[in-house]
Design a protein around this motif. Structure first.
Motif, mmCIF file in Angstrom:
data_model
loop_
_atom_site.group_PDB
_atom_site.id
_atom_site.type_symbol
_atom_site.label_atom_id
_atom_site.label_comp_id
_atom_site.label_asym_id
_atom_site.label_seq_id
_atom_site.Cartn_x
_atom_site.Cartn_y
_atom_site.Cartn_z
ATOM 1 N N SER A 65 -33.083 -42.596 10.936
ATOM 2 C CA SER A 65 -32.450 -43.811 10.066
ATOM 3 C C SER A 65 -32.785 -43.827 8.635
ATOM 4 O O SER A 65 -32.378 -44.230 7.826
ATOM 5 C CB SER A 65 -32.570 -45.201 10.800
ATOM 6 O OG SER A 65 -31.995 -45.131 12.031
ATOM 7 N N ILE A 66 -34.486 -43.819 8.455
ATOM 8 C CA ILE A 66 -34.726 -43.811 7.121
ATOM 9 C C ILE A 66 -34.950 -42.697 6.346
ATOM 10 O O ILE A 66 -34.851 -42.505 5.156
ATOM 11 C CB ILE A 66 -36.193 -44.443 7.001
ATOM 12 C CG1 ILE A 66 -36.596 -45.235 5.974
ATOM 13 C CG2 ILE A 66 -37.257 -43.552 7.782
ATOM 14 C CD1 ILE A 66 -35.716 -46.410 5.347
ATOM 15 N N ARG A 69 -30.175 -40.219 7.754
ATOM 16 C CA ARG A 69 -29.355 -40.528 8.688
ATOM 17 C C ARG A 69 -28.127 -39.904 9.205
ATOM 18 O O ARG A 69 -27.292 -40.282 10.335
ATOM 19 C CB ARG A 69 -28.766 -42.217 8.303
ATOM 20 C CG ARG A 69 -27.964 -42.005 7.136
ATOM 21 C CD ARG A 69 -27.562 -43.411 6.666
ATOM 22 N NE ARG A 69 -28.738 -44.385 6.415
ATOM 23 C CZ ARG A 69 -28.329 -45.934 6.376
ATOM 24 N NH1 ARG A 69 -27.264 -46.304 6.312
ATOM 25 N NH2 ARG A 69 -29.635 -46.603 6.165
ATOM 26 N N ALA A 209 -32.426 -50.207 8.275
ATOM 27 C CA ALA A 209 -31.720 -48.969 8.372
ATOM 28 C C ALA A 209 -31.127 -48.639 9.609
ATOM 29 O O ALA A 209 -30.220 -48.471 10.051
ATOM 30 C CB ALA A 209 -32.673 -47.877 7.649
#
Length: 614
Positions: A65-66, A69, A209
């Motif tokens: 996610s960080i 993604r 995120a």
């Protein structure tokens, strides 16, 4: 558009790209304690690829996610991110932005350096495409998580999880996972130990995120941020690194160059090691004003298995292992070798001796108070650590015989035989003293302290198994029972009173050397022995730190925990068995010229202890 077209052309031409270089990983040697807990790793920097199946789903999701993604949809690169980086690079004259995908980061880690040049970026792109064509997304992510750097010397997710949270990665909480994912942008600026506020803010961005990508819900995010976060300021296994270093030298003799990951199963008890480290820090903090700066501790069971080893106050400040390598004067902790020699020659604890002025050659030993108590029993002389009685006893039984006794019990360092040797002028290590005192604790059998039980491959194939060693009986009765009786009195009514622990059969001896340069407490219960040393690396005097004070307190603090982890038993008397002949003794006599000044005698005990001996 130009960047996108170039990237597309590279993707289409991938079959013609050069093959991937081999992925290299040096084997690791993993040291574990007696219960299988990881103590430390030597050898290769990187662990094997992370087993994603053993991780909570939110752990890899935090990194994706960080960091990337679109990881599961791209072919190794992010054209938009690359475009931004190139535009910025043209304006600055060099590459200044990253925007690298997880695959690109892995390619850089595996095959390239960290130089920020357009040429390096182009190579990174080529290898990223090849990685994507060669390995699955799962394999790439597994390899990536095993190699990224998290600061504080931790490479890979598993090492970082143990370093910061003292747990395997499979047990990471959501907030802990977000914290680690946040570190990667800058292991310095987002280190949760050194920059806790910045790390918390970064973790919050990671959780945001994760909400954006659907990995977690807003409620999950809020619950994670509300959860307490315990970060270990120093590695919880840092104190055990002295022990691991000691064993690693031995392991190299058995297995010089492992060809695959190897596990060394050791004798150490990690909870005991933690208790020893905690007690050491606490006691030294209390006595800091008295110029004590270092300590060492060794604990062994009745067979010689090292259960705890503290080689110094702070391994990260320097790996010098005082428990094994340092040689310091033993002070009155040496006296049991004198008295054991006398007991074996026919003396008894009830035998009357006299504390009175004494001169041997040109040397006249003194007691702490400068006075003399006159007639007493030998047991009282031991309990109160009377210097004149110990010196006279060694002179009567022969200092060469005392040296032979010490060597028979396990003292390996050269032993001097000048008159002051009775008061502990011989230089010894804490490890030597521990294995020598162990014979008092286990019924009279000599032990050789050791730490490696077996060595195996990570897959379970046995490489080395320590063979059971027959224990030579080096102390027989009645000398053993009499010696234990006298050393019990040291704790019960003598200079070692601060070492008392209710409910246990304990014995031991204090020791303090000239000008308070060294302070010792060596003690034991049934089948378990611990020796503590305190002093300074520069051998400068401490301020009235004596064996009956801070070392006895440290000993008690550790043993109060350790004795709960071993079978409680009385100190065994041992059978009246014949002694097994010890190995030849190397006695190094210190020549003393006529009229020369004698070697300084050890100092004596504290005013708060009976002010007679040490």
């Amino acid at each position: 558009m130009i960047v996108l077209a170039a990237a597309t052309s590279l993707t289409m031409a991938a079959p013609e790209l050069p093959p991937l270089p081999p992925i290299r990983r040096d084997p690791q040697v993993i040291y574990v304690d007696r219960s299988g807990a990881v103590l430390g790793v030597r050898g290769g920097r990187y662990a094997p690829p992370v087993d994603l199946a053993k991780l909570p789903a939110y752990v890899p999701a935090a990194f994706i996610s960080i960091e990337d993604r679109r990881f599961y949809t791209h072919t190794g690169f992010d054209p938009v991110g690359i475009g931004r980086a190139i535009v910025a690079g043209v304006s600055e004259g060099r590459a200044t932005q990253g925007a690298s995908t997880i695959t690109q980061q892995l390619a850089r880690n595996l095959f390239l350096n960290a130089d920020r040049t357009v040429e390096r970026k182009a190579k990174e792109l080529v290898w990223s495409i090849q990685l994507e064509r060669t390995y699955s997304k799962k394999e790439i992510l597994s390899l990536y998580l095993s190699r990224v750097y998290f600061g504080s010397g931790a490479y890979g997710l598993e090492a970082a999880s143990r370093r910061y949270f003292n747990k395997p990665a499979s047990r990471l909480s959501l907030r802990e996972a977000a914290t680690l994912a946040g570190v990667l942008k800058s292991p310095t600026n987002y280190n949760p130990v050194e920059q806790p506020k910045a790390a918390a803010e970064r973790a919050a961005l990671v959780l945001d995120a994760m909400v954006d990508t659907g990995a977690i819900t807003p409620a999950d995010r809020n619950k994670a941020m509300a959860a307490p976060l315990k970060v270990w300021n120093s590695s919880p296994t840092a104190p055990a690194q002295y022990f691991v270093d000691w064993l690693d030298a031995q392991r190299r003799q058995i297995l010089p160059q492992p060809k695959q990951d190897t596990v060394v199963e050791t004798t150490l008890d990690l909870p005991m090691e933690t208790a020893a480290a905690d007690a050491t820090r606490a006691v030294l903090a209390r006595y800091k004003a008295q110029s004590v700066s270092q300590a060492a501790l060794v604990a062994v069971d009745g067979q010689g298995r090292v259960r705890a080893m503290i080689g110094g106050v702070d391994y990260t400040a320097g790996p010098y292992n005082r428990a094994v390598t340092a040689r310091r004067q033993a002070g009155s902790a040496w006296k049991p070798f004198v008295y054991l020699t006398a007991l074996e020659a026919g003396a008894t604890p009830d035998m009357l001796v006299v504390d009175e002025p004494l001169t041997i050659g040109t040397w006249s030993p003194q007691n702490y108070a400068g006075g003399y108590l006159g007639q007493m029993t030998l047991e009282q002389a031991v309990a109160q650590s009377v210097n004149t009685v110990a010196a006279r006893t060694a002179d009567e039984v022969g200092r060469g015989n005392v040296a032979a006794t010490a060597r028979r019990l396990g003292i390996a360092s050269p032993v001097n035989t000048d008159p002051a040797m009775a008061l502990g002028t011989t230089l010894v290590s804490p490890l030597e003293m521990t294995q020598a005192y162990a014979a008092f604790s286990n019924g009279g059998a000599r032990v050789a302290a050791y730490g490696i039980e077996r060595i195996r491959t990570n897959g379970g194939q046995l490489i080395y198994q320590r063979k059971a060693q027959p224990q030579a009986r080096v102390i027989a009765n009645p000398a053993l029972s009499d010696m234990n009786r006298m050393l019990r009195s040291v704790v019960a009514s003598g200079t070692g009173g601060r070492a008392k622990i209710a409910g246990y059969d304990l014995a031991g001896k204090t020791g303090t050397t000239s000008d308070y340069k060294d302070a010792w407490f060596a003690g034991y219960s049934g089948g378990f022995t611990t020796v503590v040393w305190m002093g300074r690396d520069d051998a400068a005097p401490m301020q009235r730190i004596t064996g009956g004070g801070a070392p006895a307190e440290l000993w008690r603090g550790f043993m109060s925990v350790a004795l709960k982890r071993v079978p409680a038993q009385a100190i065994p008397a041992g059978p009246a068995a014949p002694l097994i002949a010890p190995p030849p003794v190397e006695i190094l006599a210190a020549p003393v010229e006529q009229g020369a000044a004698p070697q300084p005698e050890p100092a004596v005990e504290t005013p708060e202890d009976p002010p007679i001996g040490n």
